[in-house]
Write an enzyme that holds these catalytic residues in place. Structure first.
Site, PDB file in Angstrom:
ATOM      1  N   GLU A 105       0.751  -1.158  -0.085  1.00  0.00           N
ATOM      2  CA  GLU A 105       0.077  -0.085  -0.090  1.00  0.00           C
ATOM      3  C   GLU A 105       0.807   1.018   0.119  1.00  0.00           C
ATOM      4  O   GLU A 105       1.938   1.289   0.499  1.00  0.00           O
ATOM      5  CB  GLU A 105      -0.816  -0.153   1.167  1.00  0.00           C
ATOM      6  CG  GLU A 105      -1.783   0.955   1.339  1.00  0.00           C
ATOM      7  CD  GLU A 105      -2.931   1.286   0.459  1.00  0.00           C
ATOM      8  OE1 GLU A 105      -2.407   1.407  -0.612  1.00  0.00           O
ATOM      9  OE2 GLU A 105      -4.102   1.750   0.775  1.00  0.00           O
ATOM     10  N   ASP A 106       0.363   2.357  -0.638  1.00  0.00           N
ATOM     11  CA  ASP A 106       1.206   3.707  -0.677  1.00  0.00           C
ATOM     12  C   ASP A 106       1.309   4.432   0.586  1.00  0.00           C
ATOM     13  O   ASP A 106       2.449   4.599   1.343  1.00  0.00           O
ATOM     14  CB  ASP A 106       0.735   4.549  -1.683  1.00  0.00           C
ATOM     15  CG  ASP A 106      -0.873   4.789  -1.458  1.00  0.00           C
ATOM     16  OD1 ASP A 106      -1.461   4.111  -0.487  1.00  0.00           O
ATOM     17  OD2 ASP A 106      -1.426   5.634  -2.218  1.00  0.00           O
ATOM     18  N   ASP A 109      -3.322   5.147   6.514  1.00  0.00           N
ATOM     19  CA  ASP A 109      -3.768   6.386   6.936  1.00  0.00           C
ATOM     20  C   ASP A 109      -5.043   6.074   8.085  1.00  0.00           C
ATOM     21  O   ASP A 109      -4.428   5.803   9.140  1.00  0.00           O
ATOM     22  CB  ASP A 109      -4.636   7.283   5.822  1.00  0.00           C
ATOM     23  CG  ASP A 109      -5.055   8.661   6.220  1.00  0.00           C
ATOM     24  OD1 ASP A 109      -4.624   9.052   7.415  1.00  0.00           O
ATOM     25  OD2 ASP A 109      -5.843   9.168   5.527  1.00  0.00           O
ATOM     26  N   PHE A 159      -1.671  16.126   4.101  1.00  0.00           N
ATOM     27  CA  PHE A 159      -1.939  15.486   2.934  1.00  0.00           C
ATOM     28  C   PHE A 159      -0.954  15.455   1.883  1.00  0.00           C
ATOM     29  O   PHE A 159      -0.417  16.500   1.478  1.00  0.00           O
ATOM     30  CB  PHE A 159      -3.264  16.124   2.205  1.00  0.00           C
ATOM     31  CG  PHE A 159      -3.736  15.182   1.269  1.00  0.00           C
ATOM     32  CD1 PHE A 159      -4.397  14.260   1.436  1.00  0.00           C
ATOM     33  CD2 PHE A 159      -3.385  15.502  -0.234  1.00  0.00           C
ATOM     34  CE1 PHE A 159      -5.152  13.424   0.402  1.00  0.00           C
ATOM     35  CE2 PHE A 159      -3.987  14.734  -1.379  1.00  0.00           C
ATOM     36  CZ  PHE A 159      -4.904  13.609  -0.982  1.00  0.00           C
ATOM     37  N   ARG A 172       0.666  11.836  -9.384  1.00  0.00           N
ATOM     38  CA  ARG A 172       0.910  10.485  -8.757  1.00  0.00           C
ATOM     39  C   ARG A 172       2.352  10.393  -9.703  1.00  0.00           C
ATOM     40  O   ARG A 172       3.156   9.489  -9.132  1.00  0.00           O
ATOM     41  CB  ARG A 172       0.166   9.460  -9.633  1.00  0.00           C
ATOM     42  CG  ARG A 172      -1.206   9.393  -8.973  1.00  0.00           C
ATOM     43  CD  ARG A 172      -2.088   7.936  -9.256  1.00  0.00           C
ATOM     44  NE  ARG A 172      -3.243   7.986  -9.120  1.00  0.00           N
ATOM     45  CZ  ARG A 172      -3.784   7.482  -7.898  1.00  0.00           C
ATOM     46  NH1 ARG A 172      -3.419   7.352  -6.983  1.00  0.00           N
ATOM     47  NH2 ARG A 172      -5.161   7.428  -7.856  1.00  0.00           N
TER      48      ARG A 172
END
Ligand code: IMP
Ligand code: MG
Length: 188
Positions: A105-106, A109, A159, A172
């Site tokens: 996963e990036d 959160d 963010f 991206r």
């Protein structure tokens, strides 16, 4: 509205990790996974679309034989705060039965996406599932606390975009990870 004449680098408030720093971190994670899964049937399962860039670099930093696949999930829409609902948009195609899965996963959160994907993958009866997230967001509380076996950088609760992470599907492609300027999402 996106201004296509804009230089996306101008929308970044601060670079958190350069391409070189990310590279070093990914190589280290790849080496750890290569040691931990030696002799095992390893499958990396990346979560579309944010983990695409990370998965492609991480896979090439892993020296042992392995396969990879991707699952689709989306929880964000175009907002900068989690919507609270995770939609599964694509299942795996590689057979996971009896295999050792590492979910890629990036960012970790709220934990909702990883939890939903992990539940989905258990249905395929793998031998094991571990979680890997390049970024680990520091938070006072989280919807789902999960054990992240492999994580790259711990970041503040801001963010961020780049290296696969988007705001409204943009940014991206940036080779670094940076904090997005507030005015970029406040004007939308
Ligand atoms: P979670 O389900 O709340 O853990 O959110 C995970 C997903 O939200 C990730 O796959 C990202 O796509 C997205 N996300 C969370 N934080 C950020 C961020 O800072 N920038 C860009 N995307 C984020
Ligand atoms: Mg996203």
């Amino acid at each position: 509205m996106t201004d296509f004449n804009r230089n996306p680098n101008d929308d970044i408030e601060k670079v958190l990790y350069s391409a070189a720093q990310i590279r070093e971190c990914v190589v280290e994670l790849g080496a750890r996974i290569s040691v931990d899964y030696k002799g095992k049937d390893l499958v990396l399962v990346g979560i579309l679309r944010g983990a695409l860039v990370f998965l492609s670099d991480l896979s090439r930093a892993i020296e042992i034989p392995h396969s990879f696949d991707m699952v689709g999930a989306s929880s964000y829409g175009s907002a900068t705060a989690s919507s609270g609902r995770v939609q599964i948009t694509k299942d795996v195609e590689v057979n996971l039965r009896g295999k050792h899965v590492v979910v890629i996963e990036d960012i970790y959160d709220s934990g909702r996406t990883l939890a939903a994907i992990r539940d989905l993958l258990y249905v395929h009866r793998p031998a094991s599932i571990e979680l890997c997230a390049l970024l680990y967001k520091r938070k006072s509380e989280r919807a789902r606390e999960l054990p992240i076996r492999y994580s790259g950088f711990e970041i503040p609760d801001k963010f961020v975009v780049g290296y696969g992470l988007d705001y409204s599907e943009m940014y991206r492609h940036l080779p670094y990870i940076g904090v997005l300027k507030r005015q970029v999402y406040e004007k939308d």
